[in-house]
Design a protein around this motif. Structure first.
Motif, PDB file in Angstrom:
ATOM      1  N   VAL A 166       0.898  -0.983   0.017  1.00 47.05           N
ATOM      2  CA  VAL A 166      -0.014  -0.066  -0.096  1.00 47.05           C
ATOM      3  C   VAL A 166       0.830   1.268  -0.061  1.00 47.05           C
ATOM      4  N   ASP A 167       1.875   1.329   0.929  1.00 42.96           N
ATOM      5  CA  ASP A 167       2.713   2.493   0.813  1.00 42.96           C
ATOM      6  C   ASP A 167       3.476   2.766  -0.493  1.00 42.96           C
ATOM      7  N   GLU A 168       3.513   1.632  -1.121  1.00 40.85           N
ATOM      8  CA  GLU A 168       4.252   1.944  -2.515  1.00 40.85           C
ATOM      9  C   GLU A 168       3.314   2.644  -3.601  1.00 40.85           C
ATOM     10  N   TYR A 169       2.118   2.289  -3.450  1.00 43.76           N
ATOM     11  CA  TYR A 169       0.902   2.696  -4.186  1.00 43.76           C
ATOM     12  C   TYR A 169       0.905   3.967  -3.784  1.00 43.76           C
ATOM     13  N   LEU A 170       0.743   4.326  -2.780  1.00 48.05           N
ATOM     14  CA  LEU A 170       0.519   5.579  -2.192  1.00 48.05           C
ATOM     15  C   LEU A 170       1.575   6.714  -2.643  1.00 48.05           C
ATOM     16  N   ALA A 171       2.900   6.287  -2.807  1.00 51.62           N
ATOM     17  CA  ALA A 171       4.059   7.048  -3.142  1.00 51.62           C
ATOM     18  C   ALA A 171       3.873   7.448  -4.679  1.00 51.62           C
ATOM     19  N   THR A 172       2.914   6.730  -5.496  1.00 53.84           N
ATOM     20  CA  THR A 172       2.768   7.121  -6.923  1.00 53.84           C
ATOM     21  C   THR A 172       1.795   8.381  -7.022  1.00 53.84           C
ATOM     22  N   LEU A 173       1.184   8.910  -5.934  1.00 51.10           N
ATOM     23  CA  LEU A 173       0.377   9.851  -5.939  1.00 51.10           C
ATOM     24  C   LEU A 173       0.618  11.053  -5.844  1.00 51.10           C
ATOM     25  N   ASP A 174       0.064  12.088  -6.155  1.00 53.84           N
ATOM     26  CA  ASP A 174       0.432  13.564  -5.967  1.00 53.84           C
ATOM     27  C   ASP A 174       0.295  13.682  -4.443  1.00 53.84           C
ATOM     28  N   ARG A 210      -1.138  15.660  -2.035  1.00 57.08           N
ATOM     29  CA  ARG A 210      -2.518  15.811  -1.508  1.00 57.08           C
ATOM     30  C   ARG A 210      -3.035  14.324  -1.313  1.00 57.08           C
ATOM     31  N   ARG A 211      -3.079  13.719  -2.299  1.00 57.33           N
ATOM     32  CA  ARG A 211      -3.636  12.293  -2.360  1.00 57.33           C
ATOM     33  C   ARG A 211      -2.906  11.239  -1.429  1.00 57.33           C
ATOM     34  N   ASN A 212      -1.536  11.553  -1.484  1.00 58.26           N
ATOM     35  CA  ASN A 212      -0.794  10.623  -1.010  1.00 58.26           C
ATOM     36  C   ASN A 212      -1.140  10.788   0.660  1.00 58.26           C
ATOM     37  N   ALA A 213      -1.175  12.121   1.170  1.00 53.99           N
ATOM     38  CA  ALA A 213      -1.315  12.376   2.728  1.00 53.99           C
ATOM     39  C   ALA A 213      -2.701  12.012   2.878  1.00 53.99           C
ATOM     40  N   VAL A 239     -15.859  11.982  -2.328  1.00 51.73           N
ATOM     41  CA  VAL A 239     -15.716  13.328  -1.829  1.00 51.73           C
ATOM     42  C   VAL A 239     -14.628  13.692  -2.583  1.00 51.73           C
ATOM     43  N   THR A 240     -14.751  15.074  -2.753  1.00 48.88           N
ATOM     44  CA  THR A 240     -13.379  15.807  -3.358  1.00 48.88           C
ATOM     45  C   THR A 240     -12.267  15.734  -2.515  1.00 48.88           C
ATOM     46  N   ARG A 241     -12.239  16.014  -1.502  1.00 44.75           N
ATOM     47  CA  ARG A 241     -11.136  16.269  -0.609  1.00 44.75           C
ATOM     48  C   ARG A 241     -11.523  15.743   0.945  1.00 44.75           C
ATOM     49  N   ALA A 295     -13.354  -0.112   1.951  1.00 44.88           N
ATOM     50  CA  ALA A 295     -12.280   0.193   1.215  1.00 44.88           C
ATOM     51  C   ALA A 295     -12.515   1.755   0.369  1.00 44.88           C
ATOM     52  N   PHE A 296     -11.453   2.321   0.084  1.00 43.44           N
ATOM     53  CA  PHE A 296     -11.359   3.400  -0.528  1.00 43.44           C
ATOM     54  C   PHE A 296     -10.189   3.544  -1.766  1.00 43.44           C
ATOM     55  N   SER A 297     -10.454   4.557  -2.566  1.00 44.77           N
ATOM     56  CA  SER A 297      -9.527   4.834  -3.605  1.00 44.77           C
ATOM     57  C   SER A 297      -9.249   6.215  -3.625  1.00 44.77           C
ATOM     58  N   PRO A 298      -7.916   6.577  -3.508  1.00 44.91           N
ATOM     59  CA  PRO A 298      -7.734   8.005  -3.588  1.00 44.91           C
ATOM     60  C   PRO A 298      -7.564   8.639  -5.076  1.00 44.91           C
ATOM     61  N   ARG A 299      -8.485   8.436  -5.940  1.00 40.07           N
ATOM     62  CA  ARG A 299      -8.464   8.586  -7.140  1.00 40.07           C
ATOM     63  C   ARG A 299      -8.027  10.262  -7.460  1.00 40.07           C
ATOM     64  N   LYS A 300      -7.662  10.527  -8.547  1.00 37.36           N
ATOM     65  CA  LYS A 300      -7.303  11.975  -9.190  1.00 37.36           C
ATOM     66  C   LYS A 300      -8.417  12.956  -8.827  1.00 37.36           C
ATOM     67  N   ALA A 301      -9.617  12.704  -9.249  1.00 39.75           N
ATOM     68  CA  ALA A 301     -10.888  13.392  -9.347  1.00 39.75           C
ATOM     69  C   ALA A 301     -11.407  13.544  -7.852  1.00 39.75           C
ATOM     70  N   LYS A 302     -11.714  12.366  -7.370  1.00 41.39           N
ATOM     71  CA  LYS A 302     -12.262  12.416  -6.111  1.00 41.39           C
ATOM     72  C   LYS A 302     -11.775  11.126  -5.464  1.00 41.39           C
ATOM     73  N   LEU A 303     -12.093  11.128  -3.975  1.00 45.25           N
ATOM     74  CA  LEU A 303     -11.869   9.994  -3.214  1.00 45.25           C
ATOM     75  C   LEU A 303     -13.099   9.199  -3.322  1.00 45.25           C
ATOM     76  N   SER A 304     -13.011   8.059  -3.349  1.00 42.46           N
ATOM     77  CA  SER A 304     -13.907   6.911  -3.609  1.00 42.46           C
ATOM     78  C   SER A 304     -14.108   6.083  -2.451  1.00 42.46           C
ATOM     79  N   PHE A 305     -15.216   5.914  -1.719  1.00 43.79           N
ATOM     80  CA  PHE A 305     -15.361   4.827  -0.702  1.00 43.79           C
ATOM     81  C   PHE A 305     -16.310   3.890  -1.108  1.00 43.79           C
ATOM     82  N   TYR A 306     -15.840   2.461  -0.551  1.00 40.95           N
ATOM     83  CA  TYR A 306     -16.767   1.501  -0.929  1.00 40.95           C
ATOM     84  C   TYR A 306     -17.166   0.878   0.500  1.00 40.95           C
ATOM     85  N   GLY A 307     -18.597   0.413   0.317  1.00 40.74           N
ATOM     86  CA  GLY A 307     -19.134  -0.262   1.654  1.00 40.74           C
ATOM     87  C   GLY A 307     -19.634   0.587   2.521  1.00 40.74           C
TER      88      GLY A 307
END
Length: 139
Positions: free
Chosen positions: A12-20, A22-25, A109-111, A71-83
């Motif tokens: 997970v940390d490796e994936y988060l490091a690929t994000l900009d 704000r999304r990484n934080a 959510v946007t942020r 689950a969640f996905s920190p996508r570029k446009a929005k944060l997506s939450f599942y469940g």
């Protein structure tokens, strides 16, 4: 039909490091929140979803598979939450969440700074209880 989104071995940390930045934080903060609420460790599901716990499902059509309990996905446009919408009490808590939109199984959510994190924690906890009876160990 083969399930496309499954757990991966990507850290997970490796994936988060690929994000900009704000999304990484936000991703790191969400990992801490989801971990604290669920007691589960994060696992990458597919290329961009961070899941906690696993449950088995089967549709009336006979299609079956596994999916993260939360689950969640920190996508570029929005944060997506599942469940987060599956519990009967979720609608009332969503009203307190703050600015968001919903899809079939997603809350967007946007942020992170624009929502009530206590309401998010409550939604995660409610959703977690819905899948308790079908929780599985995917390993």
């Amino acid at each position: 039909m083969t399930q496309k989104t499954l757990p991966t071995e990507v850290p997970v940390d490796e994936y988060l490091a690929t994000l900009d930045a704000r999304r990484n934080a936000e991703g790191a903060e969400l990992v801490a929140i989801f971990r604290a609420v669920t007691g589960a460790e994060p696992v990458m599901w597919g290329p961009s979803m961070i899941g906690f716990g696993t449950y088995a499902y089967q549709y009336a059509s006979g299609h079956e598979g596994i999916w993260p309990r939360a689950a969640f996905s920190p996508r570029k446009a929005k944060l997506s939450f599942y469940g987060l919408q599956t519990h009967p009490d979720a609608a009332a808590v969503l009203e307190r969440l703050g600015s968001h939109t919903t899809g079939v199984d997603c809350v967007y959510v946007t942020r992170l700074s624009a929502i009530d994190l206590d309401a998010l924690r409550e939604l995660i906890a409610l959703g977690w209880t819905v899948t308790a009876d079908t929780a599985v160990d995917p390993h």
